[in-house]
Design a protein around this motif. Structure first.
Motif, PDB file in Angstrom:
ATOM      1  N   GLY A 102     113.554  39.166  49.194  1.00  0.00           N
ATOM      2  CA  GLY A 102     114.641  38.845  48.274  1.00  0.00           C
ATOM      3  C   GLY A 102     115.926  39.561  48.617  1.00  0.00           C
ATOM      4  O   GLY A 102     117.019  38.963  48.590  1.00  0.00           O
ATOM      5  N   ALA A 103     115.834  40.839  48.974  1.00  0.00           N
ATOM      6  CA  ALA A 103     117.028  41.615  49.311  1.00  0.00           C
ATOM      7  C   ALA A 103     117.688  41.103  50.580  1.00  0.00           C
ATOM      8  O   ALA A 103     118.924  41.057  50.682  1.00  0.00           O
ATOM      9  N   ALA A 104     116.872  40.687  51.552  1.00  0.00           N
ATOM     10  CA  ALA A 104     117.431  40.174  52.796  1.00  0.00           C
ATOM     11  C   ALA A 104     118.049  38.793  52.606  1.00  0.00           C
ATOM     12  O   ALA A 104     119.018  38.431  53.277  1.00  0.00           O
ATOM     13  N   LEU A 105     117.496  38.017  51.679  1.00  0.00           N
ATOM     14  CA  LEU A 105     117.964  36.648  51.468  1.00  0.00           C
ATOM     15  C   LEU A 105     119.228  36.568  50.626  1.00  0.00           C
ATOM     16  O   LEU A 105     120.083  35.707  50.857  1.00  0.00           O
ATOM     17  N   GLU A 148      99.614  29.365  49.017  1.00  0.00           N
ATOM     18  CA  GLU A 148      99.462  29.648  47.585  1.00  0.00           C
ATOM     19  C   GLU A 148      99.666  31.130  47.284  1.00  0.00           C
ATOM     20  O   GLU A 148     100.323  31.493  46.296  1.00  0.00           O
ATOM     21  N   ALA A 149      99.115  32.004  48.126  1.00  0.00           N
ATOM     22  CA  ALA A 149      99.290  33.437  47.908  1.00  0.00           C
ATOM     23  C   ALA A 149     100.757  33.826  48.031  1.00  0.00           C
ATOM     24  O   ALA A 149     101.271  34.636  47.239  1.00  0.00           O
ATOM     25  N   ALA A 150     101.451  33.227  49.006  1.00  0.00           N
ATOM     26  CA  ALA A 150     102.871  33.521  49.183  1.00  0.00           C
ATOM     27  C   ALA A 150     103.685  33.034  47.987  1.00  0.00           C
ATOM     28  O   ALA A 150     104.598  33.721  47.513  1.00  0.00           O
ATOM     29  N   ALA A 151     103.371  31.838  47.486  1.00  0.00           N
ATOM     30  CA  ALA A 151     104.113  31.280  46.355  1.00  0.00           C
ATOM     31  C   ALA A 151     103.918  32.129  45.099  1.00  0.00           C
ATOM     32  O   ALA A 151     104.872  32.390  44.355  1.00  0.00           O
ATOM     33  N   ARG A 152     102.696  32.542  44.872  1.00  0.00           N
ATOM     34  CA  ARG A 152     102.441  33.363  43.671  1.00  0.00           C
ATOM     35  C   ARG A 152     103.111  34.725  43.786  1.00  0.00           C
ATOM     36  O   ARG A 152     103.633  35.256  42.790  1.00  0.00           O
ATOM     37  N   ALA A 153     103.124  35.278  44.982  1.00  0.00           N
ATOM     38  CA  ALA A 153     103.759  36.579  45.166  1.00  0.00           C
ATOM     39  C   ALA A 153     105.268  36.506  44.978  1.00  0.00           C
ATOM     40  O   ALA A 153     105.877  37.418  44.401  1.00  0.00           O
ATOM     41  N   GLU A 154     105.883  35.429  45.419  1.00  0.00           N
ATOM     42  CA  GLU A 154     107.339  35.324  45.388  1.00  0.00           C
ATOM     43  C   GLU A 154     107.887  34.646  44.143  1.00  0.00           C
ATOM     44  O   GLU A 154     108.974  34.988  43.669  1.00  0.00           O
ATOM     45  N   LEU A 155     107.155  33.663  43.602  1.00  0.00           N
ATOM     46  CA  LEU A 155     107.689  32.848  42.507  1.00  0.00           C
ATOM     47  C   LEU A 155     106.978  33.066  41.185  1.00  0.00           C
ATOM     48  O   LEU A 155     107.432  32.563  40.158  1.00  0.00           O
ATOM     49  N   GLY A 156     105.846  33.761  41.200  1.00  0.00           N
ATOM     50  CA  GLY A 156     105.133  34.019  39.959  1.00  0.00           C
ATOM     51  C   GLY A 156     103.721  33.454  39.976  1.00  0.00           C
ATOM     52  O   GLY A 156     103.395  32.541  40.741  1.00  0.00           O
ATOM     53  N   SER A 157     102.892  33.977  39.098  1.00  0.00           N
ATOM     54  CA  SER A 157     101.471  33.618  39.087  1.00  0.00           C
ATOM     55  C   SER A 157     101.226  32.161  38.719  1.00  0.00           C
ATOM     56  O   SER A 157     100.171  31.606  39.038  1.00  0.00           O
ATOM     57  N   GLU A 158     102.188  31.526  38.033  1.00  0.00           N
ATOM     58  CA  GLU A 158     102.018  30.132  37.621  1.00  0.00           C
ATOM     59  C   GLU A 158     102.803  29.157  38.499  1.00  0.00           C
ATOM     60  O   GLU A 158     103.042  28.007  38.118  1.00  0.00           O
ATOM     61  N   VAL A 166     108.978  31.520  49.860  1.00  0.00           N
ATOM     62  CA  VAL A 166     107.556  31.222  50.054  1.00  0.00           C
ATOM     63  C   VAL A 166     107.203  31.175  51.535  1.00  0.00           C
ATOM     64  O   VAL A 166     106.223  31.784  51.980  1.00  0.00           O
ATOM     65  N   MET A 167     108.001  30.463  52.331  1.00  0.00           N
ATOM     66  CA  MET A 167     107.667  30.315  53.744  1.00  0.00           C
ATOM     67  C   MET A 167     107.826  31.625  54.498  1.00  0.00           C
ATOM     68  O   MET A 167     107.055  31.923  55.422  1.00  0.00           O
ATOM     69  N   THR A 168     108.802  32.444  54.121  1.00  0.00           N
ATOM     70  CA  THR A 168     108.951  33.761  54.754  1.00  0.00           C
ATOM     71  C   THR A 168     107.770  34.650  54.409  1.00  0.00           C
ATOM     72  O   THR A 168     107.221  35.345  55.281  1.00  0.00           O
ATOM     73  N   ALA A 169     107.368  34.654  53.145  1.00  0.00           N
ATOM     74  CA  ALA A 169     106.225  35.472  52.740  1.00  0.00           C
ATOM     75  C   ALA A 169     104.954  35.037  53.448  1.00  0.00           C
ATOM     76  O   ALA A 169     104.154  35.870  53.891  1.00  0.00           O
ATOM     77  N   ALA A 170     104.765  33.724  53.580  1.00  0.00           N
ATOM     78  CA  ALA A 170     103.581  33.221  54.279  1.00  0.00           C
ATOM     79  C   ALA A 170     103.596  33.657  55.743  1.00  0.00           C
ATOM     80  O   ALA A 170     102.561  34.064  56.294  1.00  0.00           O
TER      81      ALA A 170
END
Length: 401
Positions: free
Chosen positions: A15-18, A319-329, A387-391
């Motif tokens: 987030g800080a880099a983006l 899915e793990a990347a999306a939950r980590a970056e955007l929230g559990s839902e 999401v794609m960066t986290a993945a």
């Protein structure tokens, strides 16, 4: 292998880099949208991508013709990410201030979003890598000609761009899902898709004497109605074979039976195995239905793409990347689409997965893809990049196998 955060860039720094890049990236998306280019003609888009990557200190490589790819990190390839960069021959109807300036061409499928997301991923990863080198390499591919069957992915593969990549991910805009959410599923997420063109010719004549002609307008109508019906009775209905016609053209006067006409459409199928048999069956059905009318038949059947099949591990990575970056839902189950996608050719080469990126403004209008008024919420750019960066980082750091 688990890698400690003091040895590699932590995922939490995305987030800080983006943040300082988001305004520029939105402008880049609008520039790409303003100047859309058709399949294999994406020269301006390719130049824009390559120029921005080079200004970030990266060394992108151009593909033959159009498109490019770039490697970020050190060591062996750990993952590939793919974006498609071409537009569609559709008239834009959005009325946006950055609407297409290319007559009859627009990014009605969201490829401008896909391109911007992956460009943003490259810039964020480059920033993180400059601070603390990545212990593996991410390859980001900007692929031409997704909209032209059987697709530019085949050319990318032929040029060896997937060689050494152990897994690959992609995303696709989805106007049915709210921005901030992503859709996933294990197994087939798209369908097989072919293009069909049928040309008929025969003796034309007066509509008062159809018995002295080969009434090819009647023959075209019979093919349009009866060929889908024949397939629905010869193929397991669970395969969801669908034949839909998009064009029928013939004649110029109401009282004259023309000598030439054509129709074109698509064959789609949820099941890859059924797709193989459905194609042969469709060709036979066209000729059988046309035979009683005595017309000459010229059939062009372009075999398109198989379904994109999401593997469990790669879907889990997204899915793990999306939950980590955007929230559990943030992850929702998406149905299998009847649309075709040439990313399928890549997932036949290496394990992979595609996610659906939500582009609908919450409470806003639900658009459809390939419509001239499709206007995705640009906040989807940030979601997609995160999401794609986290993945990619999780794959490089060995935190999700």
């Amino acid at each position: 292998m688990e890698t400690s955060s003091n040895q590699s860039p932590p995922v939490s720094r995305i987030g800080a880099a983006l943040a300082p890049l988001l305004g520029e990236l939105t402008g880049i998306r609008r520039e790409i949208h303003r100047h859309p280019e058709l399949s294999y003609k994406e020269h301006r888009t390719t130049d824009l991508i390559v120029d921005r990557l080079e200004r970030a200190g990266l060394a992108p490589k151009r593909l033959e013709g159009t498109g490019a790819f770039v490697d970020i990190g050190q060591g062996p390839l750990r993952i590939g990410l793919r974006a498609d960069i071409d537009a569609l021959p559709i008239i834009e109807e959005t009325g946006l201030p950055y609407a297409s300036e290319s007559t009859g061409i627009t990014h009605a499928c969201g490829h401008d979003i896909h391109t911007t997301v992956m460009l943003g991923v490259a810039l964020v990863l480059a920033d993180l890598n400059s601070d603390l080198p990545l212990p593996g390499t991410v390859r980001i591919i900007f692929q031409p000609a997704e909209e032209m069957m059987p697709g530019g992915a085949i050319d990318v593969i032929a040029q060896g761009v997937l060689t050494g990549i152990p897994r690959i991910l992609a995303l696709h805009c989805d106007p049915r899902i709210d921005v901030g959410l992503v859709g996933t599923r294990i197994g087939a997420i798209t369908s097989a898709s072919d293009t069909i063109r049928v040309e008929l010719s025969g003796r034309g004549g007066h509509t008062s004497r159809p018995h002295l002609t080969e009434d090819l307008v009647f023959a075209l109508a019979a093919i349009a109605v009866n060929v889908p019906a024949v397939l629905s009775r010869r193929i397991d209905v669970r395969s969801a074979v669908s034949v839909v016609w998009g064009q029928i053209h013939s004649g110029s006067a109401p009282n004259a039976i023309p000598a030439h006409g054509f129709m074109s459409g698509t064959l789609r199928c949820l099941d890859g195995e059924a797709w193989e048999s459905a194609g042969e069956m469709l060709d036979r059905a066209v000729r059988e239905v046309a035979a009683p009318f005595g017309v000459d038949v010229k059939l062009e059947h372009i075999r398109g793409v198989p379904p994109v099949v999401n593997q469990e591990a790669e879907t889990g990575l997204l899915e793990a990347a999306a939950r980590a970056e955007l929230g559990s839902e943030a992850v929702v189950l998406t149905p299998q689409s009847m649309g075709g996608e040439d990313f399928a050719w890549m997932t036949q080469e290496v394990p992979g997965a595609m996610m659906r990126l939500g582009t609908r403004a919450p409470g806003g209008e639900t658009y459809d893809l390939h419509r001239g008024d499709y206007a995705p919420d640009e906040r989807a750019i940030e979601s997609g990049i995160r999401v794609m960066t986290a993945a990619a980082l999780q794959a490089v750091l060995g935190r999700h196998s």
